[in-house]
Design an enzyme around this catalytic site. Structure first.
Site, PDB file in Angstrom:
ATOM      1  N   SER A 143       0.874  -1.179   0.000  1.00  0.00           N
ATOM      2  CA  SER A 143       0.000   0.000   0.000  1.00  0.00           C
ATOM      3  C   SER A 143       0.905   1.221   0.000  1.00  0.00           C
ATOM      4  CB  SER A 143      -0.855  -0.010   1.274  1.00  0.00           C
ATOM      5  OG  SER A 143      -1.409   1.264   1.514  1.00  0.00           O
ATOM      6  N   TYR A 156      -2.326  -0.933  10.518  1.00  0.00           N
ATOM      7  CA  TYR A 156      -2.256  -1.089   9.058  1.00  0.00           C
ATOM      8  C   TYR A 156      -0.916  -0.584   8.524  1.00  0.00           C
ATOM      9  CZ  TYR A 156      -3.967  -0.942   4.196  1.00  0.00           C
ATOM     10  OH  TYR A 156      -4.142  -1.134   2.844  1.00  0.00           O
TER      11      TYR A 156
HETATM   12  P1  NAD Z   1     -11.552  -6.170  -0.151  1.00  0.00           P
HETATM   13  O1  NAD Z   1     -12.182  -5.995   1.186  1.00  0.00           O
HETATM   14  O2  NAD Z   1     -12.359  -5.886  -1.382  1.00  0.00           O
HETATM   15  O3  NAD Z   1     -10.941  -7.642  -0.266  1.00  0.00           O
HETATM   16  C1  NAD Z   1     -10.269  -8.247   0.820  1.00  0.00           C
HETATM   17  C2  NAD Z   1     -10.220  -9.726   0.599  1.00  0.00           C
HETATM   18  O4  NAD Z   1      -9.530 -10.336   1.693  1.00  0.00           O
HETATM   19  C3  NAD Z   1     -11.605 -10.392   0.520  1.00  0.00           C
HETATM   20  O5  NAD Z   1     -11.561 -11.430  -0.432  1.00  0.00           O
HETATM   21  C4  NAD Z   1     -11.766 -10.976   1.930  1.00  0.00           C
HETATM   22  O6  NAD Z   1     -12.659 -12.088   1.996  1.00  0.00           O
HETATM   23  C5  NAD Z   1     -10.340 -11.385   2.208  1.00  0.00           C
HETATM   24  N1  NAD Z   1     -10.041 -11.593   3.625  1.00  0.00           N
HETATM   25  C6  NAD Z   1     -10.245 -10.756   4.668  1.00  0.00           C
HETATM   26  N2  NAD Z   1      -9.856 -11.332   5.819  1.00  0.00           N
HETATM   27  C7  NAD Z   1      -9.399 -12.566   5.483  1.00  0.00           C
HETATM   28  C8  NAD Z   1      -8.851 -13.655   6.234  1.00  0.00           C
HETATM   29  N3  NAD Z   1      -8.725 -13.598   7.566  1.00  0.00           N
HETATM   30  N4  NAD Z   1      -8.500 -14.776   5.566  1.00  0.00           N
HETATM   31  C9  NAD Z   1      -8.653 -14.872   4.214  1.00  0.00           C
HETATM   32  N5  NAD Z   1      -9.152 -13.864   3.468  1.00  0.00           N
HETATM   33  C10 NAD Z   1      -9.514 -12.740   4.096  1.00  0.00           C
HETATM   34  O7  NAD Z   1     -10.251  -5.248  -0.114  1.00  0.00           O
HETATM   35  P2  NAD Z   1      -9.285  -4.664  -1.254  1.00  0.00           P
HETATM   36  O8  NAD Z   1      -9.513  -3.208  -1.271  1.00  0.00           O
HETATM   37  O9  NAD Z   1      -9.393  -5.428  -2.518  1.00  0.00           O
HETATM   38  O10 NAD Z   1      -7.873  -4.939  -0.570  1.00  0.00           O
HETATM   39  C11 NAD Z   1      -7.012  -5.984  -0.939  1.00  0.00           C
HETATM   40  C12 NAD Z   1      -5.598  -5.656  -0.493  1.00  0.00           C
HETATM   41  O11 NAD Z   1      -5.201  -4.420  -1.087  1.00  0.00           O
HETATM   42  C13 NAD Z   1      -5.435  -5.472   1.016  1.00  0.00           C
HETATM   43  O12 NAD Z   1      -4.204  -6.030   1.433  1.00  0.00           O
HETATM   44  C14 NAD Z   1      -5.424  -3.956   1.173  1.00  0.00           C
HETATM   45  O13 NAD Z   1      -4.721  -3.556   2.321  1.00  0.00           O
HETATM   46  C15 NAD Z   1      -4.696  -3.566  -0.100  1.00  0.00           C
HETATM   47  N6  NAD Z   1      -4.913  -2.169  -0.505  1.00  0.00           N
HETATM   48  C16 NAD Z   1      -6.174  -1.704  -0.784  1.00  0.00           C
HETATM   49  C17 NAD Z   1      -6.328  -0.375  -1.158  1.00  0.00           C
HETATM   50  C18 NAD Z   1      -7.691   0.214  -1.488  1.00  0.00           C
HETATM   51  O14 NAD Z   1      -7.804   1.436  -1.610  1.00  0.00           O
HETATM   52  N7  NAD Z   1      -8.718  -0.579  -1.679  1.00  0.00           N
HETATM   53  C19 NAD Z   1      -5.216   0.465  -1.242  1.00  0.00           C
HETATM   54  C20 NAD Z   1      -3.952  -0.056  -0.950  1.00  0.00           C
HETATM   55  C21 NAD Z   1      -3.815  -1.374  -0.579  1.00  0.00           C
END
Ligand code: NAD
Length: 261
Positions: A143, A156
Site C-alpha cells: 500500500s 495497518y
Molecule cells: P476487499 O475488502 O475488497 O478484499 C479483501 C479480501 O480479503 C476479501 O476477499 C476478503 O474475503 C479477504 N479476507 C479478509 N480477511 C481474510 C482472512 N482472515 N483470511 C482470508 N481472506 C480474508 O479489499 P481490497 O480493497 O481489494 O484490498 C485488498 C488488499 O489491497 C489489502 O491487502 C489492502 O490492504 C490492499 N490495498 C487496498 C487499497 C484500497 O484502496 N482498496 C489500497 C492499498 C492497498
C-alpha cells in the site's frame, strides 16, 4: 504473454484487488486457487466464471489468513491440486481506524496477522518448491501506507511497512533461484470496500458524492483519480512475465503520485 502451465494462489481474492488479480492471471492462462470469505453462492459464481471464461482450473480455499496452519494447508492443497505453486499473491487485508490509545488489542493482532504475518507464512510454504524448480513469482499487495503514514492507522501502516521489509529480505534470499519477490503499493483503489464508505461520509460531513471522493478519499492522491483493480492486476501479471525477471525487491507505487509529494 502466456502463463499457461503456471499455477497461482491469490489470497483474499473473493473481492476487490485480489479477485481482479486472480481473473487477470487466469486470463493469461494460469490455474488459480482463490481464497477469502463471502457468501458461498457468490464465491462459487466467481470460481465457476474464472474456469468458464478463461478455460483454466480454479479452486477456492476458505483458509483464514490469520491462522498459520490454515495457510500452510492451503498451499499444500494447491500443490496437490495443480502439482506446483509457481505464483503467490499475498493480498488479503483488512483495515481498522482508531487513535492509538484506544486501538483494540485484538484488532491490532488481527491486522498484523492477516496483513503482514500471512505473507510470511505463505512465502515460507511456497519457497522450497520455487527454489527447487528455479522459477517463482511472489507478489505482495502492500500500500502507499508501506511508504508513508496516516494518523489512526497504526496497525495497518505497521503491517504494510513490514510487508515492504519482508519483500526486500526474501528477494535477496531468492535472487539466484529465478524467484522474484516484489510488492505493489496502490493508493486509493476503487473497490467495494471504498465504495461502501461513501454514503456514511456524505451524511457525516454533509457533502456530495463528488466532494467525498475528491476532498476526503482522494485528498492525498494528486491525480484525483482512483486506481482501478484492473490496473493493479495488470501490473501483477506483468511481474509474472519474463520481461520482469530482473525486477525483484521492488516496491512499485501505483498511487496517482501520492508518495511523490
Ligand atoms: P476487499 O475488502 O475488497 O478484499 C479483501 C479480501 O480479503 C476479501 O476477499 C476478503 O474475503 C479477504 N479476507 C479478509 N480477511 C481474510 C482472512 N482472515 N483470511 C482470508 N481472506 C480474508 O479489499 P481490497 O480493497 O481489494 O484490498 C485488498 C488488499 O489491497 C489489502 O491487502 C489492502 O490492504 C490492499 N490495498 C487496498 C487499497 C484500497 O484502496 N482498496 C489500497 C492499498 C492497498
Amino acid at each position: 504473454m502466456s502463463l499457461k502451465s503456471r499455477n497461482a494462489v491469490v489470497t483474499g481474492s473473493t473481492s476487490g484487488i485480489g479477485l481482479a488479480c486472480a481473473r487477470a492471471l487466469a486470463r493469461a492462462g494460469a490455474n488459480v486457487t482463490i481464497n477469502g470469505f463471502g457468501p458461498a453462492a457468490d464465491i462459487e459464481a466467481a470460481r465457476a466464471s474464472i474456469e468458464k471464461e478463461f478455460g483454466v482450473r480454479c479452486v477456492h480455499s476458505g483458509a483464514d489468513m490469520s491462522k498459520p496452519a490454515e495457510i500452510a494447508a492451503m498451499i499444500a492443497e494447491a500443490d496437490k491440486a495443480f502439482g506446483t505453486v509457481d505464483i503467490l499473491v499475498n493480498n488479503a487485508g483488512i483495515q481498522f481506524v482508531s487513535p492509538v490509545e484506544d486501538f483494540p488489542i485484538e484488532k491490532w493482532d488481527q491486522i498484523i496477522a492477516i496483513n503482514m504475518s500471512a505473507a510470511f507464512h505463505g512465502i515460507r510454504a511456497v519457497t522450497p518448491g520455487m527454489k527447487a524448480r528455479r522459477w517463482g513469482r511472489i507478489i505482495n499487495t502492500a500500500s502507499a501506507h508501506s511508504l508513508v503514514a496516516s494518523p489512526f492507522k497504526s496497525a495497518y501502516v505497521t503491517a504494510k511497512h513490514g510487508v515492504a521489509g519482508l519483500t526486500k529480505t526474501v528477494a535477496l534470499e531468492l535472487a539466484t533461484f529465478g524467484v522474484t519477490v516484489n510488492c505493489i503499493s496502490p493508493g486509493y483503489v476503487w473497490t467495494p470496500l471504498v465504495e461502501k464508505q461513501i454514503p456514511d461520509t456524505m451524511k457525516a460531513r454533509n457533502m456530495t458524492e463528488e466532494q467525498v471522493k475528491r476532498d476526503v478519499l482522494l485528498a492525498a492522491q494528486p491525480t484525483k483519480q482512483f486506481v482501478t483493480v484492473d490496473q493493479v492486476a495488470d501490473l501483477a501479471v506483468f511481474l509474472c512475465s519474463d520481461s520482469a525477471a530482473q525486477i525483484t525487491g521492488a516496491n512499485l507505487s501505483m498511487d496517482g503520485g501520492w508518495t511523490a509529494a
